[in-house]
Design a protein around this motif. Structure first.
Motif, short mmCIF file in Angstrom:
data_model
loop_
_atom_site.label_atom_id
_atom_site.label_comp_id
_atom_site.label_asym_id
_atom_site.label_seq_id
_atom_site.Cartn_x
_atom_site.Cartn_y
_atom_site.Cartn_z
N ASN A 98 4.29 24.06 -21.89
CA ASN A 98 5.09 25.16 -21.35
C ASN A 98 4.90 25.74 -20.01
OD1 ASN A 98 6.67 27.29 -21.26
ND2 ASN A 98 6.04 28.47 -22.83
N TYR A 107 16.14 19.96 -15.93
CA TYR A 107 17.19 19.63 -17.19
C TYR A 107 18.36 19.49 -16.62
CZ TYR A 107 12.86 21.33 -19.52
OH TYR A 107 11.64 21.57 -19.77
N GLU A 152 2.58 26.28 -31.41
CA GLU A 152 2.34 27.47 -31.78
C GLU A 152 3.48 28.34 -31.30
OE1 GLU A 152 -1.49 29.73 -29.63
OE2 GLU A 152 -2.00 28.10 -31.21
N SER A 153 3.38 29.79 -31.64
CA SER A 153 4.44 30.75 -31.08
C SER A 153 4.09 30.72 -29.36
CB SER A 153 4.25 32.02 -31.71
OG SER A 153 5.25 32.86 -31.16
N LYS A 157 9.01 25.56 -28.47
CA LYS A 157 9.54 24.67 -29.31
C LYS A 157 11.16 24.90 -29.28
CE LYS A 157 7.41 26.72 -32.71
NZ LYS A 157 6.23 27.49 -32.06
N THR A 158 11.37 26.31 -29.30
CA THR A 158 12.82 26.85 -29.22
C THR A 158 13.52 26.07 -28.00
OG1 THR A 158 11.97 28.65 -30.47
CG2 THR A 158 14.27 28.55 -29.65
N ASN A 202 10.60 36.00 -26.84
CA ASN A 202 11.80 35.30 -27.57
C ASN A 202 11.26 34.48 -28.71
OD1 ASN A 202 14.40 34.82 -28.05
ND2 ASN A 202 14.49 33.02 -27.07
N ASP A 307 11.86 39.37 -18.57
CA ASP A 307 11.90 37.83 -19.09
C ASP A 307 12.90 37.11 -18.11
OD1 ASP A 307 10.51 36.13 -21.44
OD2 ASP A 307 12.65 35.46 -21.10
N ILE A 309 14.62 34.84 -19.35
CA ILE A 309 15.91 34.42 -20.13
C ILE A 309 16.35 35.64 -21.07
CG2 ILE A 309 15.49 31.87 -19.89
CD1 ILE A 309 14.28 32.13 -22.82
N1 LIG Z 1 10.77 24.04 -20.81
C1 LIG Z 1 10.32 25.11 -20.44
N2 LIG Z 1 10.83 25.51 -19.23
C2 LIG Z 1 10.51 26.66 -18.80
N3 LIG Z 1 10.34 27.78 -19.53
C3 LIG Z 1 9.90 27.36 -20.68
C4 LIG Z 1 10.03 26.24 -21.41
N4 LIG Z 1 9.71 26.17 -22.65
C5 LIG Z 1 9.43 27.39 -22.78
N5 LIG Z 1 9.55 28.11 -21.73
C6 LIG Z 1 9.25 29.75 -21.89
O1 LIG Z 1 8.59 30.07 -23.02
C7 LIG Z 1 9.09 31.08 -23.85
C8 LIG Z 1 8.67 30.70 -24.88
O2 LIG Z 1 9.34 29.49 -25.60
P1 LIG Z 1 10.07 29.21 -26.74
O3 LIG Z 1 10.63 28.00 -27.08
O4 LIG Z 1 10.64 30.55 -27.50
O5 LIG Z 1 8.48 29.33 -27.72
P2 LIG Z 1 8.50 28.84 -29.45
O6 LIG Z 1 9.58 28.79 -29.99
O7 LIG Z 1 7.56 27.87 -29.38
O8 LIG Z 1 7.76 30.07 -30.08
C9 LIG Z 1 10.51 30.91 -23.59
O9 LIG Z 1 10.99 32.17 -23.61
C10 LIG Z 1 10.59 30.41 -21.84
O10 LIG Z 1 10.41 31.67 -21.23
#
Ligand SMILES: Nc1ncnc2c1ncn2[C@@H]1O[C@H](COP(=O)(O)OP(=O)(O)O)[C@@H](O)[C@H]1O
Ligand SMILES: [Mg+2]
Length: 1270
Positions: A98, A107, A152-153, A157-158, A202, A307, A309
Motif C-alpha cells: 500500500n 491506474y 490485513e486491515s 484490499k478494497t 475506510n 483522508d 478518499i
Molecule cells: N493502491 C493504492 N493507492 C493509493 N492508496 C491506496 C492504495 N491502496 C490503499 N490505499 C490507501 O489505503 C487505505 C486503505 O485501503 P483499503 O483498501 O481500504 O484497505 P483494506 O481494504 O485492506 O482494509 C485506502 O483508504 C487508501 O487511502
C-alpha cells in the motif's frame, strides 16, 4: 562457510533484516556488524542470518532472485516500494504494498489499455496484469476465475478490488451501463459497510465476493455480490477514535435541511451510537459547506478528520446519486435514510427504574421520551407498543394456566438496553442485506457463461482481546490458506511437469487439522458453541471447558496460559482458548461468544417490526422467519450461517481458476514513504507467501528462458560463443562450467536453478576476462568433444544394429526349439502324469492293507477290495501306455473311477475300524460299570449291616431296660399281692369252714328231698319239682341266704378257678372288670363276637377282646380239666413255663390307655418235652404279641414239622393268656426283635404278617377265628 567479506542479512526487530558482515563465529550464533553504523552489533542464531546478494536487487518476480530467502525477498519489496514499484510477483502471486498515496498514472485508462492482452511478466507486475490474466485464462480455459485479495486491515484490499473491477469493466472499450452500475455499487457498499478504525479510515467491516458475469463473447452481462459477516457490534459501540458506519456521518453532514427536518437530525454528539468519534471526514472545501450547528463539539475544536478518499459531505451526495442510478426512487431513498436515522434515535432511548416497582422492571426515562416518539414515528410503529416491547418480553407459559397463555415479563434496565441494541443491530444489518440485494437487483443477468469473482475479505487478525469476530475471520483465513497452499503447489508442480523436469512431488504442512478443530461436525468449536446455546442456561465458562475437554490433547488447541502474551496468560482456563493458527497462535476470549453467535431478537420486538407501518422495515422482517417461532433448539446461529456461506464460497473457488493478490501494509501510521520491515515481514509470513518461498527452495525457484539467459550474457561473450543458438549455448555453458547436475535442470523452454545456483552461474560469467578466456577454451573443447562423441555414437549404433540382427536369428531358433518341446510336453504330459497319479494310488493301498490287518472282522473283504483296485490300476496304466493320443479327460476319468473305488474302500475300512473301536470301548466301559456297581452294592450292604447291627444293639439294650423295669414292678406287685393273699387266706379259711358247713346242710337237704320224692311216689303226694340249688358260695354273703342260681359258665368258671387255684386272681380280675366302663359279663358270646367285628369304640373293642380271651381262657381251663392226661403235652398252647408263670401271676388289669400305645412284641422261649426222647425233647416256642394278645405263635420241634399258628384262624390252639399274664416281658433274654421273629417265621413257611393292630374300622381277625371255632 560464510567468509568475512560476505554480506549477510541479520534479523532486526524493527527493520526485519539489516545488511552486515559476519565478524565473529560463535558455537551457536554469529556476530554480525551492520554496514549501516547506526545499528549496533548483534549476535544472531544461524536461522536468523541469510546470505545477501552483492549490490541492490530489484526483480519483478522474487523467484528471479539469485538468493532465495525471506531477507532478500523483503529487501526486494522495500527497494521497489521506495521506487514506487508497489507490485511484485512471487511466481504468479501478486504482492501489493500500500503506497498510501496516489502514484501517477498507475491506474490511468491508458495503463488499463497497456495491460490489456499482455502476458503476465511481459509488463511490470500490476493488479491489472492479474485481472487480465484472469480474463485470458477464462477465455482460454473456458473456466470461471477467482481473484483472492487478502491482507490485513488497511493493506489495500478494497482499493485493489476497486482497480480490479475497473479493469474488468473497462478493459474492452469503455464501460457500458452495467459496468457503471457494478462500479457504482462500491460507494454504496462502502457507505453502509465501511467505517473509520484505528487501522484504516475506510475499513470494510464485511467481506465480499463480487462476481462479474460474462457471456460467451466475454462481454459483461451482469454481476452478483455476496457479503459475509457484517460487524454488528460497531452499530452500538465503537472503541475510542473509531467511528460508526460512514452512512450515519454522511447523513448528518450532507443531508439537505428538508431531509434533516423530516428525520429530526442533529449533530453527531447528540447520538449515543456515535460516541466513539464524532468528527466528520472533510476537506477544506467541504468543511466550509457543513454548517457549524451540524458539527460536534469535538469537531469544532479539533477540526475535521482528513483522508484523501473520504469526505462525508461529498459522499452523501455521491451516495444519493448512486442510489438513484441503482434505480431507487426518492421515496425509497427516504425509506432507507429514515431507518438509518431511526437507528440513531433508537440508541438515544434510555431506561430507568420504576420507583416502587417490586418486579424489578424498568421504564423509558423521562429524558428520552422525545427520542421514543421520533423513533416510533420513523419506524412506523405505535409509540406505546414500542415502549412495551422495549421494556418487557413476551413469554408463552408452559405449565399452569391455559397452555400458550402470553405473559409479559418485565425487563431489568440492562436487559431493556440489550433488547434495544439488538433491535438496532437487527434493523441496520437487515438494511445492509437489503442494500446488497438492491445492488444485485440492479445488475441482473439472464444467462452467463463465466464469471470472474473478486474476493475482498479480512485477513488474519489478532488483537490483545480476540472475540468471536476474530475467530470467524481467522477460521475463514485458515480455509483460504489451505486453498492457497493446494492451489499454488499444484500450479508449481504442473509447471515442472510441463517443462519435463521430472521433479518428485513436493509435500508441505497442511492446516487441515485446525479447520477440523473449528468446523468438525461432532465436536468442532462451532458445534460446541451451538450446543451450548441450546442449553437452558448457557455459560461461557462451560462452553470453554467443553472446548478444552473435547480437544484436550490436540496440538492446535491450548489453554490461555500457554500463550506467549502476558495479557493472555492472565485469562483463566475457562475464560478462553488458544488456537495455533497457520499464521501464529491466537488467544480467544470466549466471554461474548454465545451472545455474538445468536442474533435473534426477542419475540415482542420481532412481532412489532413485522407489523410496523414502514413498508421498507416490514419487508426486512418477514413474518414466519422469527427465531421465537423456530424455538431455541432450532435457531440458526451466526457461526453456522457463516460456516455454510464459507462452504459455498470455497466450492466456487475450487471450481474456478484462481489468482492471488497479497496486500501488504508498509506501516501502521497510514502514511506514505515509510516501510516498516518487520511489519511487512510478519504479513508476508501470515499470508503464507514466505511458505511459498520455502516451497520454492525445495523446487527450482529460479528459472530463465534460454533466450533470456543468452541475451543476458551476450555482451560479455566472445564471438565464438555468440554465434551459438540459445539452447546450445546454455547447454555448452552448463556442461563446460562443471556445474553439478543437481543444481539445475533443463526444461523445454527454460533452465531452472536450485536456490542460489543462479548466482553462482552469474558470478562465473561475470568474472575477469582471463577467467573468461579459460571458460571459452573449455566450451570449445566441450563442443569438439561433444561432436566427436556424437559421430562415434553413430558408428556404434550401426555396429549395434548388426549385432542385434545376428542375435535375433539365434533367438528365433531358440524360440522354435522351445516351442516344439513345449508342444511335445503338452501332448504327453497328461499321460505320464496320469500314470504317476494312478501309481500313487497303489502306494496308498499298502497303508490300507496294513490297517486292515489290524481288523478282527472283515479283513478279507478289504484285502479282496485292494486286489480289485490293483487290477484296475494295472488295466488303466496299460490303456494309457497303449494309447498315445489319449486325452487328459479320459485319463482323468479313469483316475477318478479308481480313486472313487479306493475312496469307497477306505470308507469301508474306516467304518469297520470305527465299529471295532466302538465295540472295544463299549466292552471296556461295561466292565468298569460292573466293577463300580459291585463295589457300590458291597459298600451299601456293609453299611446296611452296620446300621442294622447298631439298631439291634440299641433295641436290645432298650428291651433289657424295659424288662428290668417290669421285673422290679412285678416284685413290688408280688409283695403287695402276697400280703393281700394272706389276708384273703384267712378270710377264705373262714369262708371255707362256713362253706363246708353249708355243704353239709345242703347234702342233708338234698337227701331229704330225695327221700321225700320217693315217699310221694309211693303216696302220690306232691313235692317241689326242683332240687335244692347249689348256691354261689363266692358271692353269697350268707350261705343260707337267697337261692340264687348260677349259670353254666359260672359253674365252669368256678370250677376252673378252683382247679387253677386262682380264685383270688379271678376275683381281683372280676373286681377290676366291675370297675370298667362296660360290664360285659352278661353279654352273650355271639354278642361279644359281633362287637369285635363291628364296634368303632376302641375302649369297647378292647373290653370285648379281653372278655373274649377271658372266656377262651375259661374254656381252655375247662378243656384242660377234661383232657386225657396222656396227651396233655401235645395240647399245651404255650410252654409249660409260660403257663406256670401265668398261674403264679397275680391278676393285673390293663389300664385302658395301654390300648392306644399297644405295640408288637416278639418272644422266644426254649421248652422241653418231658416225655419225649432225649434228643427231641428240646424245642423253641415263638410268640408275636399284638398289644396284649397273641397274634402269631410258632413251635419248633426237633422231630416234627414246625407248628405255625395265626390269631383269627387258630385261636383255639394258641396261647390265650394276655402278655402280662405270660410274664414274658419280665423273662431275661426272652424278647427278640421283629426281624428275628420274621426271619424264623418265614424260614418255616409262614406268610408275611399283616399288621393286625387295633383298627377302629374293621373286624379283628380274632373274631373270624372265633367264628370258625364255633
Ligand atoms: N493502491 C493504492 N493507492 C493509493 N492508496 C491506496 C492504495 N491502496 C490503499 N490505499 C490507501 O489505503 C487505505 C486503505 O485501503 P483499503 O483498501 O481500504 O484497505 P483494506 O481494504 O485492506 O482494509 C485506502 O483508504 C487508501 O487511502
Ligand atoms: Mg477493505
Amino acid at each position: 562457510m560464510l567468509e568475512d567479506t560476505q554480506l549477510v542479512w541479520a534479523r532486526d526487530p524493527a527493520e526485519g533484516y539489516i545488511q552486515g558482515r559476519i565478524t565473529e563465529i560463535g558455537t551457536k550464533e554469529f556476530e554480525v556488524t551492520p554496514i549501516d553504523r547506526k545499528y549496533p552489533k548483534r549476535t544472531c542464531s544461524y536461522d536468523d542470518i541469510h546470505s545477501s546478494c552483492d549490490g541492490p536487487q530489484d526483480h519483478d518476480d522474487n523467484c528471479e532472485l539469485m538468493l532465495l530467502n525471506e531477507a532478500t525477498f523483503l529487501d526486494n519489496l522495500k527497494t521497489r516500494y521506495y521506487k514506487d514499484k508497489i507490485y511484485t510477483y512471487v511466481a504468479n502471486i501478486l504482492i501489493a504494498v500500500n503506497p498510501y498515496r496516489e502514484i501517477k498514472e498507475i491506474y490511468a485508462p491508458d495503463t488499463i489499455k497497456k495491460y490489456n492482452g499482455r502476458s503476465l511478466g511481459e509488463l511490470p507486475p500490476h493488479v491489472f496484469a492479474i485481472a487480465d490474466k484472469a480474463i485470458r485464462d477464462m477465455r482460454v480455459y473456458k473456466l470461471s476465475q477467482s481473484i483472492i485479495v487478502s491482507g490485513e486491515s488497511g493493506a489495500g484490499k478494497t482499493e485493489s478490488t476497486k482497480y480490479l473491477l475497473k479493469f474488468l469493466c473497462y478493459s474492452h472499450d469503455s464501460a457500458g451501463p452495467i459496468e457503471t452500475k457494478i462500479l457504482d455499487a462500491n460507494p454504496v457498499l462502502e457507505a453502509f459497510g465501511n467505517a473509520k478504525t484505528t487501522r484504516n479510515n475506510n475499513s470494510s467491516r464485511f467481506g465480499k465476493f463480487i462476481e462479474v458475469h460474462y457471456d460467451a463473447k466475454c462481454q459483461v452481462v451482469g454481476g452478483y455480490i455476496s457479503h459475509y459477516l457484517l460487524e454488528k457490534s460497531r452499530i452500538c459501540t465503537q472503541s475510542a477514535e473509531e467511528r460508526n458506519y460512514h452512512v450515519f456521518y454522511m447523513l448528518l453532514a450532507g443531508a439537505p435541511q428538508q431531509l434533516r427536518d423530516k428525520l429530526n437530525l442533529g449533530k453527531p454528539d447528540d447520538y449515543r451510537y456515535l460516541s466513539g468519534c464524532t468528527q466528520y471526514f472533510a476537506n477544506a472545501k467541504t468543511e466550509q459547506l457543513i454548517p457549524g450547528s451540524q458539527k460536534s463539539k469535538n469537531h469544532q475544536q479539533k477540526g475535521p478528520l482528513k483522508d484523501p478518499i473520504i469526505d462525508d459531505y461529498q459522499h452523501f451526495h455521491n451516495l444519493d446519486k448512486a442510489l438513484g442510478r441503482l434505480g431507487l426512487s426518492d421515496v425509497e431513498k427516504l425509506g432507507i435514510y429514515s431507518l438509518v436515522a431511526a437507528v440513531l434515535h433508537l440508541g438515544n432511548i434510555a431506561f430507568e427504574e420504576i420507583p416502587d416497582d417490586v418486579r424489578g422492571g424498568c421504564q423509558v426515562s423521562e429524558a428520552s421520551e422525545h427520542s421514543l416518539t421520533i423513533t416510533s414515528g420513523l419506524l412506523g410503529v405505535d409509540q406505546t407498543e414500542l415502549r412495551t416491547a422495549l421494556v418487557s418480553r413476551v413469554m408463552q407459559s408452559k405449565g399452569g394456566g391455559f397452555k400458550g397463555t402470553v405473559i409479559m415479563v418485565p425487563l431489568k434496565i440492562y436487559e431493556a438496553s440489550n433488547a434495544r441494541d439488538a433491535l438496532a443491530k437487527a434493523i441496520y444489518s437487515r438494511l445492509f442485506d437489503r442494500i446488497v440485494g438492491l445492488i444485485n437487483q440492479s445488475i441482473p443477468f439472464q444467462a452467463s457463461n463465466f464469471y470472474i469473482g473478486v474476493l475482498d475479505i479480512a485477513g488474519f487478525e489478532y488483537f490483545t482481546v480476540n472475540s468471536f469476530e476474530q475467530f470467524c475471520i481467522n477460521y475463514c483465513n485458515e480455509k483460504l490458506q489451505k486453498f492457497f497452499n493446494d492451489n499454488i503447489l499444484k500450479n508449481e508442480q504442473e509447471l515442472y511437469k510441463r517443462e519435463g523436469l521430472n521433479v518428485p512431488e513436493i509435500t508441505f504442512t497442511d492446516n487441515q487439522d485446525i479447520i477440523e478443530l473449528i468446523e468438525a461436525k461432532s465436536n468442532g468449536i462451532f458445534t460446541l458453541l451451538d450446543e451450548e446455546s441450546k442449553l437452558p442456561k448457557p455459560s461461557p465458562s462451560h462452553f470453554t471447558a467443553e472446548v478444552h475437554k473435547s480437544w484436550a490433547s490436540h496440538y492446535r488447541l491450548g489453554l490461555p496460559r500457554s500463550s506467549r502474551l502476558k495479557a493472555h496468560r492472565t485469562l483463566r482456563d475457562e475464560e478462553g482458548f488458544l488456537v495455533r493458527h497457520f499464521a501464529g497462535a491466537v488467544c480467544y476470549n470466549t466471554e461474548q461468544f454465545i451472545e455474538k453467535n445468536n442474533d435473534a431478537l426477542h419475540a415482542s420486538l420481532e412481532g412489532l417490526m413485522q407489523e410496523c407501518e414502514n413498508p421498507l422495515l416490514r419487508t426486512l422482517f418477514p413474518s414466519g422467519s422469527s427465531t421465537s417461532i423456530r424455538g431455541k433448539l432450532n435457531f440458526i446461529s451466526v457461526g453456522s450461517k457463516f460456516k455454510t456461506q464459507l462452504g459455498e464460497l470455497m466450492e466456487k473457488l475450487e471450481q474456478n481458476g484462481t489468482n492471488f493478490i497479497r496486500c501488504i501494509k508498509p506501516n501502521s501510521k497510514m502514511i506514505d514513504r515509510q516501510f516498516e520491515g518487520s511489519l511487512a515481514l510478519a504479513q508476508l509470513k501470515c499470508s503464507g507467501t514466505i511458505s511459498v518461498l520455502e516451497l520454492m527452495e525445495h523446487g527450482y525457484p529460479s528459472r530463465v528462458l534460454f533466450a533470456d539467459l543468452y541475451n543476458m550474457y551476450k555482451s560479455v561473450l566472445p564471438p565464438e560463443l555468440v554465434s551459438l543458438p540459445a539452447r546450445t549455448f546454455c547447454e555448452a555453458m552448463f556442461q563446460s562450467l562443471n556445474l553439478s547436475a543437481k543444481d539445475f535442470k533443463f526444461g523445454i523452454t527454460k533452465v531452472f536453478f536450485r536456490p542460489g545456483k543462479f548466482v553462482e552461474f552469474d558470478r562465473i560469467m561475470r568474472s575477469d576476462p582471463e577467467n573468461m578466456l579459460a571458460i571459452v577454451a573449455k566450451v570449445k573443447k566441450w563442443l569438439i568433444r561433444s561432436r566427436w562423441v556424437k559421430s562415434a555414437l553413430g558408428a556404434l549404433c550401426v555396429i549395434k544394429l548388426r549385432n542385434r540382427i545376428i542375435y535375433r536369428n539365434k533367438c528365433v531358433l531358440m524360440a522354435q526349439r522351445i516351442a516344439r518341446g513345449f508342444l511335445a510336453r503338452k501332448q504327453h504330459r497328461p499321460r505320464y502324469q496320469g500314470i504317476g497319479k494312478i501309481n500313487k494310488i497303489r502306494t496308498n493301498t499298502l497303508k490300507t492293507i496294513e490297517i486292515a490287518n489290524g481288523l478282527k472282522m472283515g479283513r478279507d473283504e478289504i484285502v479282496g477290495g485292494v486286489n480289485d483296485i490293483y487290477r484296475q490300476i494295472d488295466d488303466a496304466i496299460k490303456t494309457i501306455k497303449l494309447t498315445p493320443r489319449i486325452t487328459q479327460r479320459e485319463i482323468d476319468s479313469m483316475y477318478t473311477v479308481v480313486m472313487a473305488n479306493m475312496n469307497k474302500l477306505t470308507v469301508d475300512l474306516n467304518t469297520k475300524l470305527k465299529e471295532q473301536q466302538q465295540a472295544d470301548e463299549q466292552e471296556r466301559l461295561r466292565k468298569i460299570q460292573e466293577a463300580l456297581e459291585a463295589e457300590r452294592a458291597a459298600k451299601e450292604a456293609e453299611e446296611h449291616r452296620q446300621r442294622e447291627e447298631a439298631e439291634n444293639k440299641r433295641l436290645k439294650v432298650e428291651m433289657e431296660t424295659r424288662r428290668k423295669h417290669a421285673e422290679a414292678q412285678r416284685l413290688r406287685q408280688e409283695e403287695e399281692d402276697r400280703r393281700a393273699a394272706l389276708a384273703l387266706q384267712e378270710q377264705l379259711q373262714k369262708e371255707a369252714k362256713d362253706d363246708a358247713k353249708y355243704r353239709q346242710q345242703l347234702e342233708q337237704e338234698r337227701r331229704d328231698h330225695e327221700l321225700a320224692l320217693r315217699l310221694a311216689s309211693e303216696s302220690n303226694g306232691q313235692v317241689e319239682d326242683s332240687p335244692p340249688v347249689i348256691r354261689n358260695g363266692i358271692n353269697d354273703a350268707s350261705p343260707m341266704g337267697s337261692n340264687k342260681l348260677i349259670s353254666f359258665s359260672q359253674v365252669v368258671s368256678n370250677i376252673a378257678s378252683r382247679y387253677l387255684n386262682k380264685s383270688d386272681n379271678v376275683r381281683a380280675q372280676q373286681q377290676a372288670l366291675g370297675k370298667q366302663k362296660y360290664d360285659l359279663s352278661k353279654w352273650k358270646y355271639s354278642e361279644l363276637r359281633d362287637a369285635i367285628n363291628t364296634s368303632c369304640d376302641i375302649e369297647l373293642l378292647e373290653a370285648c377282646r379281653q372278655e373274649f380271651h377271658r372266656r377262651l381262657k375259661v374254656y381252655h381251663a375247662w378243656k384242660a380239666k377234661n383232657r386225657k392226661r396222656t396227651t396233655m403235652d401235645e395240647n399245651e398252647r404255650a410252654p409249660r413255663s409260660v403257663m406256670e408263670a401265668a398261674f403264679k401271676q397275680p391278676p393285673t388289669v390293663q389300664p385302658i390307655q395301654q390300648i392306644v400305645t399297644a405295640q408288637h412284641r416278639y418272644f422266644r422261649i426254649p421248652f422241653m418235652r418231658a416225655n419225649a426222647p432225649d434228643n427231641t425233647k428240646r424245642g423253641l416256642w415263638y410268640a408275636h404279641f399284638d398289644g396284649q394278645w397273641i397274634a402269631r405263635q410258632m413251635e419248633l420241634h426237633a422231630d416234627k414239622p414246625p407248628i405255625l399258628l395265626v390269631a383269627g384262624t387258630d385261636d383255639m390252639q394258641m396261647c390265650e393268656l394276655s402278655l402280662e399274664e405270660t410274664g414274658l416281658t419280665r423273662k431275661r433274654g426272652a424278647e427278640i426283635l421283629e426281624h428275628e421273629f420274621n426271619r424264623e417265621w418265614e424260614r418255616n413257611g409262614g406268610k408275611a404278617y399283616k399288621n393286625l393292630g387295633v383298627r377302629p374300622n374293621g373286624p379283628h381277625p380274632a373274631a373270624a377265628g372265633m367264628q370258625k371255632q364255633q
